[in-house]
Design a protein around this motif. Sequence first.
Motif, PDB file in Angstrom:
ATOM      1  N   THR A 213     -16.978  -9.000  -0.239  1.00 21.01           N
ATOM      2  CA  THR A 213     -16.858  -7.713  -0.346  1.00 21.01           C
ATOM      3  C   THR A 213     -15.996  -7.163   0.566  1.00 21.01           C
ATOM      4  O   THR A 213     -16.617  -7.205   1.790  1.00 21.01           O
ATOM      5  CB  THR A 213     -18.286  -7.036  -0.574  1.00 21.01           C
ATOM      6  OG1 THR A 213     -19.039  -7.236  -1.724  1.00 21.01           O
ATOM      7  CG2 THR A 213     -17.948  -5.397  -0.553  1.00 21.01           C
ATOM      8  N   PHE A 214     -15.132  -6.450   0.660  1.00 18.17           N
ATOM      9  CA  PHE A 214     -14.435  -5.736   1.656  1.00 18.17           C
ATOM     10  C   PHE A 214     -14.874  -4.307   1.821  1.00 18.17           C
ATOM     11  O   PHE A 214     -14.936  -3.467   0.801  1.00 18.17           O
ATOM     12  CB  PHE A 214     -12.846  -5.558   1.312  1.00 18.17           C
ATOM     13  CG  PHE A 214     -12.069  -6.991   1.244  1.00 18.17           C
ATOM     14  CD1 PHE A 214     -11.795  -7.297   2.197  1.00 18.17           C
ATOM     15  CD2 PHE A 214     -12.011  -7.487   0.077  1.00 18.17           C
ATOM     16  CE1 PHE A 214     -10.986  -8.819   2.484  1.00 18.17           C
ATOM     17  CE2 PHE A 214     -11.389  -8.783  -0.024  1.00 18.17           C
ATOM     18  CZ  PHE A 214     -10.758  -9.258   0.898  1.00 18.17           C
ATOM     19  N   SER A 215     -15.316  -3.931   2.985  1.00 16.31           N
ATOM     20  CA  SER A 215     -16.137  -2.603   3.120  1.00 16.31           C
ATOM     21  C   SER A 215     -15.126  -1.761   3.841  1.00 16.31           C
ATOM     22  O   SER A 215     -14.450  -2.236   4.845  1.00 16.31           O
ATOM     23  CB  SER A 215     -17.459  -2.845   3.571  1.00 16.31           C
ATOM     24  OG  SER A 215     -18.282  -3.801   2.973  1.00 16.31           O
ATOM     25  N   ASP A 216     -15.474  -0.500   3.680  1.00 16.94           N
ATOM     26  CA  ASP A 216     -14.526   0.523   4.584  1.00 16.94           C
ATOM     27  C   ASP A 216     -13.151   0.224   4.588  1.00 16.94           C
ATOM     28  O   ASP A 216     -12.764   0.184   5.876  1.00 16.94           O
ATOM     29  CB  ASP A 216     -15.355   0.799   5.830  1.00 16.94           C
ATOM     30  CG  ASP A 216     -15.001   2.025   6.541  1.00 16.94           C
ATOM     31  OD1 ASP A 216     -14.204   2.695   5.979  1.00 16.94           O
ATOM     32  OD2 ASP A 216     -14.870   2.053   7.760  1.00 16.94           O
ATOM     33  N   ILE A 217     -12.702   0.026   3.610  1.00 21.37           N
ATOM     34  CA  ILE A 217     -11.088  -0.529   3.844  1.00 21.37           C
ATOM     35  C   ILE A 217     -10.096   0.392   4.518  1.00 21.37           C
ATOM     36  O   ILE A 217      -9.927   1.693   3.986  1.00 21.37           O
ATOM     37  CB  ILE A 217     -10.479  -0.860   2.356  1.00 21.37           C
ATOM     38  CG1 ILE A 217     -11.435  -2.118   1.538  1.00 21.37           C
ATOM     39  CG2 ILE A 217      -9.044  -1.218   2.315  1.00 21.37           C
ATOM     40  CD1 ILE A 217     -11.060  -2.355   0.346  1.00 21.37           C
ATOM     41  N   GLN A 218      -9.407   0.126   5.329  1.00 21.33           N
ATOM     42  CA  GLN A 218      -8.580   0.934   6.111  1.00 21.33           C
ATOM     43  C   GLN A 218      -7.291   0.130   6.483  1.00 21.33           C
ATOM     44  O   GLN A 218      -6.439   0.640   7.060  1.00 21.33           O
ATOM     45  CB  GLN A 218      -9.153   1.332   7.762  1.00 21.33           C
ATOM     46  CG  GLN A 218     -10.201   1.811   7.779  1.00 21.33           C
ATOM     47  CD  GLN A 218     -10.145   3.296   7.147  1.00 21.33           C
ATOM     48  OE1 GLN A 218      -9.352   4.068   7.407  1.00 21.33           O
ATOM     49  NE2 GLN A 218     -11.318   3.928   6.697  1.00 21.33           N
ATOM     50  N   LYS A 219      -6.942  -0.963   5.603  1.00 23.05           N
ATOM     51  CA  LYS A 219      -5.900  -1.718   5.617  1.00 23.05           C
ATOM     52  C   LYS A 219      -5.785  -2.527   4.566  1.00 23.05           C
ATOM     53  O   LYS A 219      -6.522  -2.579   3.695  1.00 23.05           O
ATOM     54  CB  LYS A 219      -5.533  -2.555   7.054  1.00 23.05           C
ATOM     55  CG  LYS A 219      -6.644  -3.636   7.097  1.00 23.05           C
ATOM     56  CD  LYS A 219      -6.479  -4.270   8.282  1.00 23.05           C
ATOM     57  CE  LYS A 219      -7.223  -5.856   8.513  1.00 23.05           C
ATOM     58  NZ  LYS A 219      -7.017  -6.626   9.702  1.00 23.05           N
ATOM     59  N   ASP A 220      -4.488  -3.125   4.343  1.00 20.48           N
ATOM     60  CA  ASP A 220      -4.285  -4.169   3.173  1.00 20.48           C
ATOM     61  C   ASP A 220      -5.241  -5.518   3.620  1.00 20.48           C
ATOM     62  O   ASP A 220      -5.341  -5.762   4.898  1.00 20.48           O
ATOM     63  CB  ASP A 220      -2.764  -4.501   3.124  1.00 20.48           C
ATOM     64  CG  ASP A 220      -1.824  -3.507   2.498  1.00 20.48           C
ATOM     65  OD1 ASP A 220      -2.816  -2.490   1.928  1.00 20.48           O
ATOM     66  OD2 ASP A 220      -0.746  -3.538   2.548  1.00 20.48           O
TER      67      ASP A 220
ATOM     68  N   ALA B 164       0.856  -1.120   0.077  1.00 18.85           N
ATOM     69  CA  ALA B 164       0.228   0.143   0.033  1.00 18.85           C
ATOM     70  C   ALA B 164       0.910   1.280  -0.066  1.00 18.85           C
ATOM     71  O   ALA B 164       1.980   1.141   0.140  1.00 18.85           O
ATOM     72  CB  ALA B 164      -0.857  -0.177   1.358  1.00 18.85           C
ATOM     73  N   GLY B 165       0.305   2.275  -0.135  1.00 15.64           N
ATOM     74  CA  GLY B 165       0.979   3.675  -0.355  1.00 15.64           C
ATOM     75  C   GLY B 165       0.325   4.967  -0.209  1.00 15.64           C
ATOM     76  O   GLY B 165      -1.012   4.477  -0.375  1.00 15.64           O
TER      77      GLY B 165
END
Length: 546
Positions: free
Chosen positions: A373-380, A41-42
């Motif tokens: 489904t990945f929701s509200d993504i805050q990390k890898d 990530a970046g």
Amino acid sequence: MRLAFTNFSLKSPTGKKSGRFFLALFLGIFLFLTHPMLCQAGFASSTPFTGASWELVGEYPILGSNGAVQSVCATEDYIICIENFNDLTTEPDVVSAYYKNDTDADGNPVTQYSLAHQVRDADFAHANGMAYNPVTHEILVSGYSSPDASNYGCIFRLDPDTLEQKERIQLSTSYNILGIDYLPSTGGYLIQTDADGGYGFKLLDASLLVVDDWGTYPFDFYMENFQDLCVSGDLFFLFPLTMHLGIGNFIQTYSLSQKTLLADDTVDFGFSDDITINEPEGLCETNPGEFIAIVNVTKADGGRYVQFYRTRVPYLFTVSTSAAEHGSVSEGGEVSRGEEKTVSYTADEGFRLAKLSVDGLYLPVTEYPDSYTFSDIQKDHTLAVTFEPVPTATPTPTATATPTETPAITQTPEPAISKAPASSTVSFSSVASHFAAFWKGTVHAASWFRHLASAGASLFARIRKADPVFLAMPFVLLVLILLFVLRLRYVRRIRRERSRKALEHRRRTYEELVREFTEDPKDEEFSIDELLLTIDELQKEEQKNT
């Protein structure tokens, strides 16, 4: 605004090359190019703090009458600050640990950013900078100025658990150190010197030796001094000291690889009206793309506090998917903070979903039969699936009724009808099974080609959006392979030459022994046993030398 540093030199460690070295390097580059877990990530921008908004999340009193909180860093569980209790004396400074998360190290609920523990037992000079090393689990504190001359050019080791000082190390006798932070990419540190060192940046190795000197800082803007610095990926950030200039606060963004200042952004913390004096001191990254800034403030009633301000900058997280046999999985990719990403998966004909792993945890496949489904993504995130053959239904045997005896009835014999031999039925079944196996193999081969095409498309997509360094990797890989092959051929040639010389030496030695023996076969001092023993010793010596 872009500033370039000059007069820098780079010292690289050297060592003996070996076949194992080239093989390990080849494998490392191969994994870098192919393994999906190596996607990182970046930041969504090279200037992440442009237009950033800040939220006040904590306020705590300053203990010393002349004290000021000078530096901050984040460990796995705590945000750690040092208050320089009195800059004019060598009185012990105050080291405070605040909860970084809403649970403590044991998983118990706590109030996030509340004080966990505090220690005051040692002087850290001015304590202008801090760096946490997660590998050695220790904190380095850059002392900067001090009334004690022996602290000049020193850093201090701090235990992040007990908050006690462990050691003082003098790095230089020609400059002090303003800021310091850990470099995960090298295991070393980045430091900034004071005016005596031209405010220049230097890279240190894990042994705290300078390996890269950027030279003197190229000034073209107003400032009084610099505060601590914070490294994240290829970027690092710091606050220039402008408190007495009346021009507001700024945060600077630099590139490690380009050795360049990328941005000099104004900072608006949204101070309340009762704050009369403010001084941003330091910055630390508590989660990917989430930062805490510490600011010393003085209020209208004379109260002095350190305030914690939090911001979340635009950030890209990576959703990685793993290809599976007997089915297909949609590609992952980069997703902006707070967004969602749906990954779909489909089994080949004759197969079904067997396992679904999300971030290393297995989920029930009945709840997510074809997508997740990945929701509200805050990390890898990572997702992997496994497919299995659909079970074949087993026919239920039919019970055979017991025949009942009936009176015999004489009937007129009918013409005999010849029946096909049983071997005809066996032959047809064999042909059908072979055809089914051929068709299943054909479907499997088509599935394999689909996976190969999908992997090629994924790699091509990565190449299209890769930087020049990534594009150069295949050529570097080919050169390494060529060097490895050439070295193997060289080693084999040397070994053949050594074997030839050893055989020649052994042949001459045998000839001399035989000659000596045949000249005087009646010599009692030189028998056949002694000859064999001598040959055996020569062979052992030869094996030892080779």
